[in-house]
Write a protein that holds these residues in place. Structure first.
Motif, PDB file in Angstrom:
ATOM      1  N   GLN A 229       4.127  10.533  -6.655  1.00 34.02           N
ATOM      2  CA  GLN A 229       5.074  10.873  -7.721  1.00 34.02           C
ATOM      3  C   GLN A 229       4.339  11.310  -8.982  1.00 34.02           C
ATOM      4  O   GLN A 229       4.731  12.284  -9.632  1.00 34.02           O
ATOM      5  CB  GLN A 229       5.990   9.692  -8.018  1.00 34.02           C
ATOM      6  N   ARG A 230       3.264  10.600  -9.331  1.00 35.27           N
ATOM      7  CA  ARG A 230       2.480  10.993 -10.518  1.00 35.27           C
ATOM      8  C   ARG A 230       1.856  12.364 -10.314  1.00 35.27           C
ATOM      9  O   ARG A 230       1.838  13.191 -11.228  1.00 35.27           O
ATOM     10  CB  ARG A 230       1.411   9.951 -10.825  1.00 35.27           C
ATOM     11  N   LEU A 231       1.342  12.630  -9.122  1.00 35.10           N
ATOM     12  CA  LEU A 231       0.761  13.929  -8.822  1.00 35.10           C
ATOM     13  C   LEU A 231       1.808  15.033  -8.960  1.00 35.10           C
ATOM     14  O   LEU A 231       1.559  16.072  -9.581  1.00 35.10           O
ATOM     15  CB  LEU A 231       0.173  13.933  -7.415  1.00 35.10           C
TER      16      LEU A 231
ATOM     17  N   ARG B  96       0.838  -1.213   0.000  1.00 35.37           N
ATOM     18  CA  ARG B  96       0.000   0.000   0.000  1.00 35.37           C
ATOM     19  C   ARG B  96       0.869   1.257   0.000  1.00 35.37           C
ATOM     20  O   ARG B  96       0.571   2.239  -0.655  1.00 35.37           O
ATOM     21  CB  ARG B  96      -0.917   0.050   1.225  1.00 35.37           C
ATOM     22  N   MET B  97       1.962   1.231   0.772  1.00 36.12           N
ATOM     23  CA  MET B  97       2.837   2.395   0.830  1.00 36.12           C
ATOM     24  C   MET B  97       3.566   2.609  -0.495  1.00 36.12           C
ATOM     25  O   MET B  97       3.752   3.750  -0.927  1.00 36.12           O
ATOM     26  CB  MET B  97       3.835   2.270   1.980  1.00 36.12           C
ATOM     27  N   ASP B  98       3.955   1.538  -1.171  1.00 39.37           N
ATOM     28  CA  ASP B  98       4.557   1.664  -2.506  1.00 39.37           C
ATOM     29  C   ASP B  98       3.568   2.292  -3.477  1.00 39.37           C
ATOM     30  O   ASP B  98       3.915   3.175  -4.259  1.00 39.37           O
ATOM     31  CB  ASP B  98       5.004   0.302  -3.035  1.00 39.37           C
ATOM     32  N   GLU B  99       2.318   1.824  -3.417  1.00 37.85           N
ATOM     33  CA  GLU B  99       1.280   2.374  -4.283  1.00 37.85           C
ATOM     34  C   GLU B  99       1.059   3.855  -3.985  1.00 37.85           C
ATOM     35  O   GLU B  99       0.923   4.675  -4.894  1.00 37.85           O
ATOM     36  CB  GLU B  99      -0.012   1.586  -4.075  1.00 37.85           C
ATOM     37  N   HIS B 100       1.040   4.213  -2.715  1.00 38.67           N
ATOM     38  CA  HIS B 100       0.856   5.603  -2.307  1.00 38.67           C
ATOM     39  C   HIS B 100       2.011   6.469  -2.824  1.00 38.67           C
ATOM     40  O   HIS B 100       1.795   7.580  -3.322  1.00 38.67           O
ATOM     41  CB  HIS B 100       0.759   5.679  -0.785  1.00 38.67           C
ATOM     42  N   GLU B 101       3.221   5.965  -2.715  1.00 37.70           N
ATOM     43  CA  GLU B 101       4.393   6.694  -3.199  1.00 37.70           C
ATOM     44  C   GLU B 101       4.300   6.941  -4.703  1.00 37.70           C
ATOM     45  O   GLU B 101       4.575   8.044  -5.183  1.00 37.70           O
ATOM     46  CB  GLU B 101       5.667   5.912  -2.863  1.00 37.70           C
ATOM     47  N   ARG B 102       3.889   5.924  -5.457  1.00 39.74           N
ATOM     48  CA  ARG B 102       3.738   6.093  -6.904  1.00 39.74           C
ATOM     49  C   ARG B 102       2.660   7.126  -7.231  1.00 39.74           C
ATOM     50  O   ARG B 102       2.819   7.939  -8.139  1.00 39.74           O
ATOM     51  CB  ARG B 102       3.411   4.753  -7.573  1.00 39.74           C
ATOM     52  N   THR B 103       1.588   7.120  -6.464  1.00 36.08           N
ATOM     53  CA  THR B 103       0.514   8.104  -6.668  1.00 36.08           C
ATOM     54  C   THR B 103       1.032   9.514  -6.425  1.00 36.08           C
ATOM     55  O   THR B 103       0.751  10.434  -7.214  1.00 36.08           O
ATOM     56  CB  THR B 103      -0.673   7.799  -5.737  1.00 36.08           C
TER      57      THR B 103
ATOM     58  N   LEU C   2       1.758  18.155 -11.554  1.00 31.17           N
ATOM     59  CA  LEU C   2       1.836  19.540 -11.083  1.00 31.17           C
ATOM     60  C   LEU C   2       3.006  20.268 -11.741  1.00 31.17           C
ATOM     61  O   LEU C   2       2.877  21.426 -12.145  1.00 31.17           O
ATOM     62  CB  LEU C   2       1.969  19.587  -9.569  1.00 31.17           C
ATOM     63  N   ASN C   3       4.139  19.599 -11.843  1.00 33.12           N
ATOM     64  CA  ASN C   3       5.309  20.223 -12.479  1.00 33.12           C
ATOM     65  C   ASN C   3       5.054  20.467 -13.953  1.00 33.12           C
ATOM     66  O   ASN C   3       5.486  21.480 -14.499  1.00 33.12           O
ATOM     67  CB  ASN C   3       6.547  19.373 -12.273  1.00 33.12           C
ATOM     68  N   ALA C   4       4.370  19.549 -14.615  1.00 34.40           N
ATOM     69  CA  ALA C   4       4.106  19.684 -16.055  1.00 34.40           C
ATOM     70  C   ALA C   4       3.156  20.849 -16.338  1.00 34.40           C
ATOM     71  O   ALA C   4       3.262  21.482 -17.394  1.00 34.40           O
ATOM     72  CB  ALA C   4       3.517  18.382 -16.616  1.00 34.40           C
TER      73      ALA C   4
END
Length: 62
Positions: free
Chosen positions: A47-49, A38-45, A53-55
């Motif tokens: 990172q995508r966010l 779950r924490m890996d999934e949260h981290e990926r989420t 935001l940067n884009a």
């Protein structure tokens, strides 16, 4: 009521894990793996966010 709901959800989670690992499986290890996933999934989420935001210029700190 909130604590009762929290306890019920935990019991469902543990029952689901127990079903996956069987009666002789290591429930604590299964829970640790579930939590790590779950924490890996949260981290990926996150990172995508951050990438979105940067884009769009939303991550400039302004």
């Amino acid at each position: 009521m909130w604590l009762d709901l929290l306890d019920t959800c935990e019991q469902f989670l543990l029952a689901g894990l127990r079903r996956e690992i069987g009666p002789d499986g290591d429930l604590q290890a299964a829970y640790r793996q579930w939590y790590a996933d779950r924490m890996d999934e949260h981290e990926r989420t996150l990172q995508r966010l951050a990438q979105r935001l940067n884009a769009t210029g939303g991550g400039s700190g302004r």
